[in-house]
Design a protein around this motif. Structure first.
Motif, mmCIF file in Angstrom:
data_model
loop_
_atom_site.group_PDB
_atom_site.id
_atom_site.type_symbol
_atom_site.label_atom_id
_atom_site.label_comp_id
_atom_site.label_asym_id
_atom_site.label_seq_id
_atom_site.Cartn_x
_atom_site.Cartn_y
_atom_site.Cartn_z
ATOM 1 N N ILE A 1 4.113 14.931 7.706
ATOM 2 C CA ILE A 1 4.355 15.243 6.289
ATOM 3 C C ILE A 1 3.486 14.366 5.397
ATOM 4 O O ILE A 1 2.877 14.834 4.420
ATOM 5 N N SER A 2 3.420 13.080 5.725
ATOM 6 C CA SER A 2 2.606 12.147 4.950
ATOM 7 C C SER A 2 1.139 12.549 4.950
ATOM 8 O O SER A 2 0.478 12.538 3.899
ATOM 9 N N LEU A 3 0.627 12.921 6.095
ATOM 10 C CA LEU A 3 -0.783 13.295 6.204
ATOM 11 C C LEU A 3 -1.093 14.534 5.362
ATOM 12 O O LEU A 3 -2.094 14.579 4.641
ATOM 13 N N VAL A 4 -0.234 15.539 5.443
ATOM 14 C CA VAL A 4 -0.448 16.778 4.685
ATOM 15 C C VAL A 4 -0.462 16.502 3.184
ATOM 16 O O VAL A 4 -1.348 16.973 2.452
ATOM 17 N N PHE A 5 0.498 15.719 2.705
ATOM 18 C CA PHE A 5 0.564 15.458 1.274
ATOM 19 C C PHE A 5 -0.518 14.486 0.819
ATOM 20 O O PHE A 5 -0.927 14.519 -0.346
ATOM 21 N N LEU A 6 -0.992 13.625 1.717
ATOM 22 C CA LEU A 6 -2.093 12.741 1.350
ATOM 23 C C LEU A 6 -3.363 13.548 1.097
ATOM 24 O O LEU A 6 -4.059 13.344 0.097
ATOM 25 N N VAL A 7 -3.663 14.487 1.986
ATOM 26 C CA VAL A 7 -4.845 15.341 1.814
ATOM 27 C C VAL A 7 -4.713 16.181 0.548
ATOM 28 O O VAL A 7 -5.643 16.268 -0.266
ATOM 29 N N GLY B 1 -2.786 15.569 -2.033
ATOM 30 C CA GLY B 1 -2.769 14.706 -3.212
ATOM 31 C C GLY B 1 -4.147 14.242 -3.616
ATOM 32 O O GLY B 1 -4.479 14.214 -4.811
ATOM 33 N N ILE B 2 -4.966 13.845 -2.635
ATOM 34 C CA ILE B 2 -6.334 13.414 -2.947
ATOM 35 C C ILE B 2 -7.115 14.563 -3.569
ATOM 36 O O ILE B 2 -7.861 14.386 -4.547
ATOM 37 N N TYR B 3 -6.930 15.758 -3.029
ATOM 38 C CA TYR B 3 -7.604 16.939 -3.597
ATOM 39 C C TYR B 3 -7.170 17.174 -5.045
ATOM 40 O O TYR B 3 -7.998 17.451 -5.923
ATOM 41 N N SER B 4 -5.865 17.049 -5.326
ATOM 42 C CA SER B 4 -5.356 17.269 -6.688
ATOM 43 C C SER B 4 -5.879 16.225 -7.662
ATOM 44 O O SER B 4 -6.251 16.545 -8.793
ATOM 45 N N VAL B 5 -5.918 14.949 -7.222
ATOM 46 C CA VAL B 5 -6.422 13.882 -8.093
ATOM 47 C C VAL B 5 -7.893 14.106 -8.417
ATOM 48 O O VAL B 5 -8.317 13.993 -9.580
ATOM 49 N N GLY C 1 1.909 12.464 -8.103
ATOM 50 C CA GLY C 1 3.128 12.802 -7.372
ATOM 51 C C GLY C 1 2.907 13.030 -5.895
ATOM 52 O O GLY C 1 3.623 12.489 -5.050
ATOM 53 N N GLU C 2 1.884 13.817 -5.538
ATOM 54 C CA GLU C 2 1.648 14.132 -4.132
ATOM 55 C C GLU C 2 1.205 12.898 -3.339
ATOM 56 O O GLU C 2 1.601 12.722 -2.182
ATOM 57 N N VAL C 3 0.398 12.057 -3.962
ATOM 58 C CA VAL C 3 -0.023 10.827 -3.285
ATOM 59 C C VAL C 3 1.178 9.915 -3.060
ATOM 60 O O VAL C 3 1.321 9.294 -1.990
ATOM 61 N N ALA C 4 2.062 9.827 -4.076
ATOM 62 C CA ALA C 4 3.269 9.009 -3.926
ATOM 63 C C ALA C 4 4.155 9.545 -2.802
ATOM 64 O O ALA C 4 4.690 8.775 -1.990
ATOM 65 N N LEU C 5 4.298 10.864 -2.739
ATOM 66 C CA LEU C 5 5.084 11.458 -1.662
ATOM 67 C C LEU C 5 4.488 11.124 -0.299
ATOM 68 O O LEU C 5 5.210 10.853 0.667
ATOM 69 N N ALA C 6 3.155 11.140 -0.209
ATOM 70 C CA ALA C 6 2.482 10.835 1.055
ATOM 71 C C ALA C 6 2.728 9.391 1.487
ATOM 72 O O ALA C 6 3.080 9.122 2.646
ATOM 73 N N LEU C 7 2.573 8.451 0.553
ATOM 74 C CA LEU C 7 2.717 7.034 0.893
ATOM 75 C C LEU C 7 4.155 6.685 1.254
ATOM 76 O O LEU C 7 4.420 5.967 2.234
ATOM 77 N N PHE C 8 5.103 7.198 0.475
ATOM 78 C CA PHE C 8 6.500 6.902 0.776
ATOM 79 C C PHE C 8 6.962 7.609 2.047
ATOM 80 O O PHE C 8 7.802 7.081 2.786
ATOM 81 N N SER C 9 6.431 8.795 2.315
ATOM 82 C CA SER C 9 6.756 9.479 3.569
ATOM 83 C C SER C 9 6.238 8.681 4.761
ATOM 84 O O SER C 9 6.876 8.643 5.822
ATOM 85 N N LEU C 10 5.074 8.043 4.583
ATOM 86 C CA LEU C 10 4.545 7.188 5.642
ATOM 87 C C LEU C 10 5.459 5.986 5.877
ATOM 88 O O LEU C 10 5.675 5.562 7.018
ATOM 89 N N LEU C 11 6.015 5.439 4.795
ATOM 90 C CA LEU C 11 6.960 4.329 4.917
ATOM 91 C C LEU C 11 8.220 4.780 5.661
ATOM 92 O O LEU C 11 8.763 4.042 6.502
#
Length: 480
Positions: A449-455, A457-461, A345-355
């Motif tokens: 926002i994308s950067l924060v959730f990417l970091v 999300g990677i940690y959660s995965v 979920g967090e990685v998806a939020l990061a990628l779509f926020s980047l879009l």
């Protein structure tokens, strides 16, 4: 069973009336051309006045009114607040037709802030009328009604301007007529007898009148003191009553004072946000909605700077209609997406926020109106897709009372952030930046926002995979 069938269909009339109200309240063909109208000869306002002094008033009024309207909606049992929304729509469009001058248009924005703050009554009214098992159905009906109304209004506005050469003043008259019909329709809504916090049935009384719990296997569960020791027992929905409607006079209504309501809200707030997944989705909801509001509010201003409507033909209404329809398709498709949101979920939020950030950046830097239109459509589709996923993820493990509370708090935080952003970036008392610089800041905002959730999300995965790898080793070590 046959005698109870008509009573089970009592939700049909209030739902139909509410959908009719939502359709006409959203059928405002002049709205996609609001900026053009304010800058045109009818109002003769300057760009600085519209973008830096008028539009920020909506943000401030929405924030100030949201919490008191939230409490008033529950205390007054929805219908009076829906009527207030309809009346505010009439005042807004009447002032849009005849008010002149900066101060008058600022008052207009205040009333429009009241319109948006009272939307909570529209979306929560139906829950006090229908049974729990109909929530999903009636929610889809009500949301679809507003969506269809907005789409039809946008298309009609574009056709009437481009084909029939209607003036924007005439479009505003049509919008005023539509919201007046909505206001008249709201009077026929039945008055609910209960609400979530101030007017609800005592649980002790409910336990005597409600004898069967909602169990898919049909089993009957007798009252058992041990049941109360099961975590979450209070959230179990009691659904089969012994003719409660016929004995409404015997139903005890709990009289709740404001302090008790606030204590309950605070206790539920702490419990809801103690969950990390809930906190994650809520943080994205609040921050992204803040940015979404800013982009939506000032997009027409950006388009006006890229292609002045006084000299060229514009297609704002058509673009709004297309983005709404495609967004609805994306929302519908969410139900068929099979993804482990707990993991990805967090990685998806990061990628779509980047879009989203990329779409806003293109709108700002590429001074071509058609690319601006296309980027705006992508922006709305992605946001509507993600906010639907976030809504589902948040609502999955919440009771109805907490559902309203969490979404209300998320919206309030979004508005607080938007107010701060507006005060610093937009308002003439702050930096008062031009529209292009504003949109560059909004693109950077979504990128952050994308950067924060990417970091995160990677940690959660990585944490989930590490846990999965440790589980087999532990089971092997524990086996003889």
């Amino acid at each position: 069973m046959e005698a109870r069938a008509p009573r089970g269909r009592r939700w049909v009339l209030p739902t139909a009336l509410l959908c009719l109200y939502g359709f006409f309240a959203s059928l405002r063909p002049s709205e996609p051309f609001l900026t053009r109208y304010l800058l045109g000869p009818d109002k003769n306002l300057t760009e600085t006045q519209v973008f830096n002094e008028i539009y920020p008033v909506w943000t401030y009024s929405y924030l100030v009114l949201l919490f008191p309207v939230f409490l008033a909606t529950d205390y007054l049992r929805y219908k009076p607040v829906i009527l207030l929304q309809g009346l505010s729509l009439i005042v807004t469009w009447f002032m849009l037709l005849y008010a002149q001058g900066l101060l008058a248009i600022q008052f207009l924005e205040f009333f429009y802030g009241l319109v948006t703050a009272t939307e909570i009554a529209y979306y929560s009214y139906i829950y006090s009328i229908v049974d729990l098992n109909l929530y999903q159905k009636v929610t889809s009906y009500c949301r679809s009604a507003t969506l269809v109304g907005y789409t039809v209004g946008s298309i009609c506005g574009q056709v009437l301007v481009s084909v029939a050469s209607w003036s924007l003043f005439s479009l505003n008259i049509l919008s005023l007529t539509s919201v007046s019909v909505a206001f008249a329709t709201a009077w026929f809504l039945p008055m609910p007898q209960k609400s979530l916090f101030f007017h609800h049935v005592l649980r002790s009384q409910v336990s005597r009148e409600m004898k069967v719990l909602d169990c898919k296997n049909g089993a009957v569960i007798q009252d058992d003191p041990a049941l109360k020791r099961v975590p979450g027992w209070e959230d179990i929905e009691l659904k089969v009553s012994l003719n409660v409607e016929e004995h409404s006079a015997e139903t005890q209504e709990e009289k709740v004072d404001i302090l008790k309501v606030l204590r309950e809200l605070w206790r539920d707030f702490l419990q809801c946000y103690s969950s990390r997944p809930m906190l994650c989705w809520s943080v994205w909801w609040a921050f992204s909605t803040c940015g979404y509001f800013q982009v939506i509010n000032y997009t027409q201003g950006l388009w006006e700077m890229v292609l002045p409507s006084q000299r060229f033909e514009i297609y704002n209404g058509g673009v709004e209609a297309v983005s709404t329809l495609l967004g609805a398709v994306a929302v519908f498709a969410v139900g068929y997406i099979k993804v482990s949101w707990a993991t990805w979920g967090e990685v998806a939020l990061a990628l779509f926020s980047l879009l989203i950030a990329a779409a806003v950046y293109v709108m700002d830097t590429v001074r071509n109106i058609w690319l601006c239109y296309a980027s705006y459509v992508i922006f709305r589709i992605v946001y509507m897709l993600l906010i639907t996923i976030a809504t589902f993820q948040i609502a999955t493990n919440l009771s109805m009372e907490r559902y309203a509370l969490v979404f209300g708090i998320n919206t309030f935080i979004a508005l607080a952030l938007q107010t701060l952003l507006t005060l610093i970036v937009v308002d003439s008392s702050g930096l008062g930046l031009n529209i292009f610089t504003q949109f560059m800041i909004y693109a950077s905002y979504f990128a952050a926002i994308s950067l924060v959730f990417l970091v995160s999300g990677i940690y959660s995965v990585m944490k989930n995979y590490r846990r999965q790898e440790e589980m087999p080793s532990r089971s092997t070590a524990s086996s003889p």
